[in-house]
Design a protein around this motif. Structure first.
Motif: not given
Length: 274
Positions: A162, A165, A169, A218, A230, A232
């Protein structure tokens, strides 16, 4: 007389093979020979006898089917064109080059012609056998043929996934750089690139999200095999029957299925010995 029965499957139609086993089959160094019985025993000892018999039976099925059908184009003119095409495709139109090729492959013109003729007949039979079921089979196989190209970052715990990620972002880190630094799988060496993955082999937890995702998006974190990932999306690859190689692949698969069904109807008794 020794008798062996080759029955790979349940059978209903009998096919018996009687062979003169005591005559020389191969002559070695002009002064020694191997009988057909010995040859078959060698194949049996090496574990190759079933494969040998299966090849014979496949040709038997093809010959019988060709005799019973009128929707295969195997007339003399079509076969001669196949011979011409074979030579042109391999740059063998020059007579001397062709003769050299025949010598190198230990073929006479007749044996070469027979091989091309048999291959052509098999191909025309295959197309006739599979044409009615090809579209339906394509739809059945399509989930396994469609694929998605993805990159991934794999870490051991959810909080790390997380956090990565969030960095992506916010623009704090690129996917490629974070994959190289943090991912625990070998794809980190190539920026996390996994390559193409068949959609049918995707975990059920991933399929709906991937189907609704867009290229460049993603997604995750997802738990996969005890780790957190994760992904993509790099590219969706959707195949059609016109996609290079797909039609031939499916035709071959369907023909093999049909051939196996025919073989299941045969009872084969091979007489070995005098």
């Amino acid at each position: 007389m020794k008798s062996g029965v080759y029955t790979p499957v349940r059978l209903t139609t009998k096919f018996k093979l009687f062979l003169p086993m005591s005559q020389p089959f191969l002559t070695i160094n002009d002064n020694d020979s191997i009988t057909l019985s010995q040859s078959l025993q060698y194949l049996q000892n090496s574990g190759k006898l079933q494969e040998f018999l299966a090849n014979i039976l496949r040709q038997y099925v093809i010959d019988k089917e060709l005799q019973s059908r009128d929707d295969t184009n195997s007339n003399a003119a079509a076969i001669e064109q196949a011979v011409i095409n074979f030579r042109l495709e391999r740059n063998l139109s020059d007579p001397q080059a062709f003769q050299t090729w025949l010598d190198e492959n230990r073929l006479t013109y007749k044996s070469f012609h027979d091989q091309v003729s048999n291959g052509f007949k098999r191909e025309t039979l295959k197309l006739a056998v599979v044409k009615e079921n090809l579209e339906e089979y394509f739809q059945e196989r399509k989930p396994f043929l469609d694929s998605v190209v993805m990159s991934r970052i794999v870490v051991d715990d959810y909080e790390m996934a997380q956090s990565l990620k969030s960095k992506i972002d916010s623009g704090e880190g690129s996917f490629e750089a974070l994959a190289r630094e943090y991912s625990v799988t070998t794809e980190r060496r190539v920026n996390g690139m996994m390559g193409a993955v068949s959609k049918a082999t995707l975990p059920d937890t991933l399929k709906p999200t991937i189907e609704g995702a867009k290229v460049g998006q993603i997604i995750g974190p997802f738990e996969v095999e005890g780790r957190w990932c994760l992904f993509r999306i790099e590219e969706f690859i959707e195949v059609t029957l016109e996609t290079k190689g797909i039609k031939k692949q499916l035709q071959d698969e369907l023909f093999d299925r049909w051939m196996n069904e025919q073989l299941k109807t045969l009872t084969v008794k091979m007489q070995i010995g005098d």
